[in-house]
Design a protein around this motif. Sequence first.
Motif, PDB file in Angstrom:
ATOM      1  N   THR A  88      80.585  17.838 130.135  1.00 25.60           N
ATOM      2  CA  THR A  88      80.438  16.384 130.229  1.00 25.60           C
ATOM      3  C   THR A  88      79.924  15.812 128.916  1.00 25.60           C
ATOM      4  OG1 THR A  88      79.992  16.559 132.598  1.00 25.60           O
ATOM      5  CG2 THR A  88      79.330  14.519 131.512  1.00 25.60           C
ATOM      6  N   SER A  89      78.905  16.437 128.379  1.00 27.25           N
ATOM      7  CA  SER A  89      78.325  15.972 127.120  1.00 27.25           C
ATOM      8  C   SER A  89      79.334  16.079 125.979  1.00 27.25           C
ATOM      9  CB  SER A  89      77.073  16.787 126.808  1.00 27.25           C
ATOM     10  OG  SER A  89      76.532  16.409 125.580  1.00 27.25           O
ATOM     11  N   PHE A  90      80.042  17.198 125.924  1.00 29.79           N
ATOM     12  CA  PHE A  90      81.021  17.400 124.856  1.00 29.79           C
ATOM     13  C   PHE A  90      82.120  16.347 124.915  1.00 29.79           C
ATOM     14  CE2 PHE A  90      85.142  19.012 123.517  1.00 29.79           C
ATOM     15  CZ  PHE A  90      84.878  19.326 122.199  1.00 29.79           C
ATOM     16  N   TRP A  91      82.726  16.164 126.081  1.00 26.98           N
ATOM     17  CA  TRP A  91      83.847  15.230 126.181  1.00 26.98           C
ATOM     18  C   TRP A  91      83.399  13.780 126.043  1.00 26.98           C
ATOM     19  CZ3 TRP A  91      88.203  16.739 124.741  1.00 26.98           C
ATOM     20  CH2 TRP A  91      88.628  18.044 124.971  1.00 26.98           C
ATOM     21  N   PHE A  92      82.202  13.474 126.520  1.00 23.76           N
ATOM     22  CA  PHE A  92      81.685  12.119 126.322  1.00 23.76           C
ATOM     23  C   PHE A  92      81.501  11.844 124.834  1.00 23.76           C
ATOM     24  CE2 PHE A  92      78.227   9.148 125.629  1.00 23.76           C
ATOM     25  CZ  PHE A  92      78.651   8.062 126.374  1.00 23.76           C
ATOM     26  N   THR A  93      80.878  12.790 124.140  1.00 27.91           N
ATOM     27  CA  THR A  93      80.652  12.615 122.703  1.00 27.91           C
ATOM     28  C   THR A  93      81.975  12.521 121.955  1.00 27.91           C
ATOM     29  OG1 THR A  93      78.556  13.795 122.836  1.00 27.91           O
ATOM     30  CG2 THR A  93      79.553  13.615 120.661  1.00 27.91           C
ATOM     31  N   MET A  94      82.914  13.390 122.284  1.00 27.82           N
ATOM     32  CA  MET A  94      84.220  13.372 121.623  1.00 27.82           C
ATOM     33  C   MET A  94      84.937  12.042 121.869  1.00 27.82           C
ATOM     34  SD  MET A  94      86.448  14.894 119.734  1.00 27.82           S
ATOM     35  CE  MET A  94      86.117  16.632 119.706  1.00 27.82           C
ATOM     36  N   ALA A  95      84.903  11.567 123.113  1.00 24.23           N
ATOM     37  CA  ALA A  95      85.586  10.314 123.445  1.00 24.23           C
ATOM     38  C   ALA A  95      84.942   9.123 122.741  1.00 24.23           C
ATOM     39  CB  ALA A  95      85.580  10.101 124.959  1.00 24.23           C
ATOM     40  N   MET A  96      83.621   9.051 122.769  1.00 25.27           N
ATOM     41  CA  MET A  96      82.941   7.917 122.143  1.00 25.27           C
ATOM     42  C   MET A  96      83.098   7.953 120.620  1.00 25.27           C
ATOM     43  SD  MET A  96      82.001   6.077 124.576  1.00 25.27           S
ATOM     44  CE  MET A  96      80.894   4.886 123.868  1.00 25.27           C
ATOM     45  N   ALA A  97      83.004   9.137 120.039  1.00 28.32           N
ATOM     46  CA  ALA A  97      83.172   9.257 118.587  1.00 28.32           C
ATOM     47  C   ALA A  97      84.590   8.867 118.178  1.00 28.32           C
ATOM     48  CB  ALA A  97      82.859  10.678 118.134  1.00 28.32           C
ATOM     49  N   THR A  98      85.561   9.305 118.957  1.00 25.35           N
ATOM     50  CA  THR A  98      86.958   8.978 118.648  1.00 25.35           C
ATOM     51  C   THR A  98      87.222   7.489 118.836  1.00 25.35           C
ATOM     52  OG1 THR A  98      87.627  11.214 119.267  1.00 25.35           O
ATOM     53  CG2 THR A  98      89.355   9.533 119.201  1.00 25.35           C
ATOM     54  N   ALA A  99      86.689   6.912 119.906  1.00 28.63           N
ATOM     55  CA  ALA A  99      86.860   5.472 120.130  1.00 28.63           C
ATOM     56  C   ALA A  99      86.222   4.674 118.992  1.00 28.63           C
ATOM     57  CB  ALA A  99      86.251   5.068 121.473  1.00 28.63           C
ATOM     58  N   GLY A 100      85.036   5.093 118.577  1.00 26.88           N
ATOM     59  CA  GLY A 100      84.373   4.415 117.464  1.00 26.88           C
ATOM     60  C   GLY A 100      85.157   4.540 116.171  1.00 26.88           C
ATOM     61  N   MET A 101      85.697   5.730 115.923  1.00 29.75           N
ATOM     62  CA  MET A 101      86.471   5.936 114.702  1.00 29.75           C
ATOM     63  C   MET A 101      87.750   5.097 114.720  1.00 29.75           C
ATOM     64  SD  MET A 101      88.089   9.385 113.016  1.00 29.75           S
ATOM     65  CE  MET A 101      89.301   9.583 114.307  1.00 29.75           C
ATOM     66  N   VAL A 102      88.455   5.102 115.826  1.00 35.79           N
ATOM     67  CA  VAL A 102      89.699   4.328 115.917  1.00 35.79           C
ATOM     68  C   VAL A 102      89.411   2.839 115.735  1.00 35.79           C
ATOM     69  CG1 VAL A 102      91.553   3.634 117.495  1.00 35.79           C
ATOM     70  CG2 VAL A 102      90.947   6.045 117.268  1.00 35.79           C
ATOM     71  N   ALA A 103      88.375   2.349 116.402  1.00 38.31           N
ATOM     72  CA  ALA A 103      88.010   0.935 116.247  1.00 38.31           C
ATOM     73  C   ALA A 103      87.645   0.632 114.796  1.00 38.31           C
ATOM     74  CB  ALA A 103      86.848   0.587 117.177  1.00 38.31           C
ATOM     75  N   GLY A 104      86.892   1.530 114.177  1.00 35.98           N
ATOM     76  CA  GLY A 104      86.508   1.333 112.781  1.00 35.98           C
ATOM     77  C   GLY A 104      87.694   1.351 111.840  1.00 35.98           C
ATOM     78  N   LEU A 105      88.640   2.236 112.097  1.00 26.66           N
ATOM     79  CA  LEU A 105      89.836   2.299 111.252  1.00 26.66           C
ATOM     80  C   LEU A 105      90.680   1.037 111.404  1.00 26.66           C
ATOM     81  CD1 LEU A 105      90.913   6.033 111.728  1.00 26.66           C
ATOM     82  CD2 LEU A 105      89.677   5.020 109.806  1.00 26.66           C
ATOM     83  N   ILE A 106      90.818   0.572 112.638  1.00 26.80           N
ATOM     84  CA  ILE A 106      91.612  -0.638 112.885  1.00 26.80           C
ATOM     85  C   ILE A 106      90.945  -1.868 112.272  1.00 26.80           C
ATOM     86  CG2 ILE A 106      92.398  -2.211 114.705  1.00 26.80           C
ATOM     87  CD1 ILE A 106      92.879   0.323 116.439  1.00 26.80           C
TER      88      ILE A 106
END
Length: 149
Positions: A88-106
Amino acid sequence: MALGAELRRLGKHSAIYGLGGLVSRILAVLLLPLYTRYLSPSDYGKVETLIALSTVIGIVLRMGIHAAFFRFYFDSPAPEHRRLVLRTSFWFTMAMATAGMVAGLILSGTIADLLFGSPDDSELVMASFVGLWAGMNYEQLTSLFRVEE
């Protein structure tokens, strides 16, 4: 376990974690001539601003998962429960980090324009969001190493 064995274990782990921090600081000092050659004082300011922004965004994106991971991992001695907490912790962190990165890139051009008055530094903003993604996931992995010992 005997006190001597516990102290050796503590010393070993302290050395491992301390060595990582020491190596990164030594590298920072060794790279200083490279930084001063290629970065202007205003570039240093931009980098520092993005580091501060990444820190704040990282705190928001983590939502306390780091502390929750340690708390709930040791809440139960059952291996199934610990695996569930870990996943749970791993996938939550991966999802939030990826969402943040995608938003930042856009939004990198807009963020650069808001922070620096020009979208010209959007690549620097993109790099900071990629670094944020890597940092969040690295922290999760080091947490796993800490609980497995």
